[in-house]
Design an enzyme around this catalytic site. Structure first.
Site, short mmCIF file in Angstrom:
data_model
loop_
_atom_site.label_atom_id
_atom_site.label_comp_id
_atom_site.label_asym_id
_atom_site.label_seq_id
_atom_site.Cartn_x
_atom_site.Cartn_y
_atom_site.Cartn_z
N SER A 60 0.80 -1.34 0.05
CA SER A 60 -0.02 0.08 -0.09
C SER A 60 0.86 1.29 -0.05
O SER A 60 1.82 1.50 0.91
CB SER A 60 -0.88 -0.01 1.28
OG SER A 60 -1.42 1.30 1.46
N GLY A 115 -18.95 -4.59 -9.53
CA GLY A 115 -18.18 -4.81 -8.39
C GLY A 115 -18.10 -3.65 -7.37
O GLY A 115 -18.81 -2.59 -7.22
N GLY A 116 -17.05 -3.58 -6.63
CA GLY A 116 -16.87 -2.58 -5.64
C GLY A 116 -16.79 -1.18 -6.11
O GLY A 116 -17.44 -0.34 -5.65
N LYS A 174 -14.02 -4.33 4.20
CA LYS A 174 -14.78 -3.13 3.79
C LYS A 174 -16.35 -3.41 4.35
O LYS A 174 -16.96 -2.83 4.89
CB LYS A 174 -14.95 -2.87 2.55
CG LYS A 174 -13.42 -2.14 2.07
CD LYS A 174 -13.59 -1.98 0.40
CE LYS A 174 -12.43 -0.92 0.14
NZ LYS A 174 -12.64 -0.16 -1.03
N ASP A 199 -14.49 6.26 -2.14
CA ASP A 199 -14.18 5.74 -3.60
C ASP A 199 -15.03 6.52 -4.57
O ASP A 199 -14.24 7.09 -5.49
CB ASP A 199 -14.45 4.42 -3.71
CG ASP A 199 -13.39 3.30 -3.09
OD1 ASP A 199 -12.20 4.03 -3.06
OD2 ASP A 199 -13.49 2.29 -2.90
P1 NAD Z 1 -14.46 -6.21 -8.06
O1 NAD Z 1 -13.78 -7.59 -7.97
O2 NAD Z 1 -15.19 -5.81 -7.07
O3 NAD Z 1 -15.26 -6.36 -9.56
C1 NAD Z 1 -14.66 -6.61 -10.72
C2 NAD Z 1 -15.68 -6.14 -11.82
O4 NAD Z 1 -14.91 -6.26 -13.19
C3 NAD Z 1 -17.09 -6.80 -11.94
O5 NAD Z 1 -17.96 -6.02 -12.28
C4 NAD Z 1 -16.77 -8.04 -13.29
O6 NAD Z 1 -17.99 -8.31 -13.46
C5 NAD Z 1 -16.03 -7.32 -13.70
N1 NAD Z 1 -14.90 -8.14 -14.87
C6 NAD Z 1 -13.97 -8.85 -14.52
N2 NAD Z 1 -13.26 -9.61 -15.34
C7 NAD Z 1 -14.15 -9.24 -16.41
C8 NAD Z 1 -14.15 -9.50 -18.00
N3 NAD Z 1 -13.17 -10.41 -18.26
N4 NAD Z 1 -14.98 -9.05 -18.64
C9 NAD Z 1 -16.00 -8.12 -18.32
N5 NAD Z 1 -16.08 -7.56 -16.94
C10 NAD Z 1 -15.07 -8.32 -16.12
O7 NAD Z 1 -13.37 -5.24 -8.53
P2 NAD Z 1 -13.22 -3.64 -7.99
O8 NAD Z 1 -12.69 -3.56 -6.72
O9 NAD Z 1 -14.35 -3.17 -8.40
O10 NAD Z 1 -12.15 -2.98 -8.99
C11 NAD Z 1 -12.38 -3.07 -10.55
C12 NAD Z 1 -11.25 -2.07 -11.20
O11 NAD Z 1 -11.29 -0.80 -10.52
C13 NAD Z 1 -9.54 -2.67 -10.84
O12 NAD Z 1 -8.86 -2.34 -11.66
C14 NAD Z 1 -9.42 -1.77 -9.48
O13 NAD Z 1 -8.02 -1.62 -9.70
C15 NAD Z 1 -10.02 -0.71 -9.84
N6 NAD Z 1 -10.49 0.21 -8.68
C16 NAD Z 1 -10.07 1.43 -8.77
C17 NAD Z 1 -10.22 2.53 -7.62
C18 NAD Z 1 -9.54 3.71 -7.92
O14 NAD Z 1 -9.38 4.73 -6.82
N7 NAD Z 1 -9.27 4.31 -9.06
C19 NAD Z 1 -10.83 2.05 -6.60
C20 NAD Z 1 -10.87 0.62 -6.41
C21 NAD Z 1 -10.76 -0.05 -7.72
#
Ligand code: NAD
Length: 289
Positions: free
Chosen positions: A22, A135-136, A73, A109
């Protein structure tokens, strides 16, 4: 650091697992020093089953606030005394402020996403927004956009284990923010996705597509749907500029941003909740992002 920390230094931290990679301790400790605050920030590796014990221990030790990462979380949202509207709708907390022994849970977020767009001259109020993902990150973005006055939200997700979560988000937004028109559709229905994009002001990727090892992919294959007035934003920050953002820029979209800004602004929002002060974001961005 050894000169700065005293017997009176206040403690903030991150909990979750893994936390060793982190960037939060460096970012917050730098910001505390720059803003003259006698606080220190550490990261603690806490597995899901130890969340309650860890939260109780932090209370006993007089911790002033903490950030929460996966997998804790959702559990933390169940443990706090009060939740912000966003944290309640999302059902997850990433920032907890401890005041007079009470825990106040927030989720920054989505705030980070909205603020990052604002810094790029875009307000979500009154806008039609298509968000790919359930997702999240996607849920946080959808909830905050609805709370901040988005007119219409079209959610697209593939029919995987996250689809039901998207359906839940739709129901919760309909109940708590009835002025926002919200719907969910299968991502596999490409014609419906492209029609929604053509009718949208803002298009967001909040899936893992574009993130390593899926960095050679974008969910929008037909780049002719990127109209010049479309604002494009990715939650993915690794790589800094995804194929999705690159192809939107190449197609002429004036605003196309990656996820690093969202990441920094969610931290800045947490810093403000923790301290009441502004994080020195310009320096933080240059040094840590
Ligand atoms: P998560 O595991 O909660 O959700 C994953 C999402 O991706 C779901 O909607 C799933 O259906 C989709 N997915 C996965 N593989 C896929 C594919 N091959 N085709 C289509 N959809 C697909 O993950 P998360 O925590 O929501 O993270 C998602 C992205 O956002 C990651 O890259 C993470 O690093 C990024 N993120 C960025 C921030 C930021 O502050 N910029 C914060 C949190 C997460």
């Amino acid at each position: 650091m050894e000169k700065r920390i005293t017997g009176r230094t206040g403690m903030f931290c991150l909990i979750g697992t893994p936390v060793g990679h982190s960037g939060s301790p460096a970012m917050y400790n730098y910001s505390f020093a720059q803003t003259g605050l006698d606080y220190a920030y550490l990261a603690y590796d806490v597995p899901l089953e130890k969340t309650e014990e860890a939260v109780n221990a932090l209370k006993v030790l007089g911790c002033k606030g903490f950030n929460v990462t996966m997998p804790c979380k959702t559990r933390v949202a169940e443990l706090v005394d009060e939740l912000s509207d966003a944290a309640k709708l999302i059902g997850a907390c990433n920032t907890v402020v401890v005041k007079d022994g009470k825990l106040y849970g927030n989720n920054t977020d989505g705030m980070g996403f909205v603020r990052n767009l604002k810094e790029n001259g875009v307000d979500v109020k009154g806008k039609k927004i298509t968000v790919m993902g359930a997702g999240g990150a996607a849920t946080a973005i959808q909830v905050q956009c609805a709370l901040d006055g988005a007119k219409k939200l079209s959610i697209f997700n593939r029919k995987d284990e996250f689809y039901a979560n998207g359906e839940k988000t739709v129901k919760k937004i309909q109940q708590m923010v009835p002025d926002c028109e919200v719907s969910i559709h299968p991502l596999e229905e490409t014609d419906a996705l492209y029609a929604a994009i053509k009718d949208s002001d803002i298009l967001v990727n909040a899936t893992k597509v574009g993130m390593k090892p899926l960095d050679d992919q974008s969910l929008v294959e037909d780049v002719s749907v990127f109209h010049p007035d479309l604002v494009v934003a990715d939650a993915v920050y690794n790589p800094k500029e995804t194929k999705f953002v690159q192809s939107a820029k190449a197609a002429g979209c004036k605003v196309a941003v990656g996820g690093t800004g969202m990441l920094m602004w969610q931290g800045a929002a947490a810093f403000n909740l923790f301290t009441g002060k502004d994080m020195p974001t310009k320096e933080v961005y240059e040094l840590f992002f």
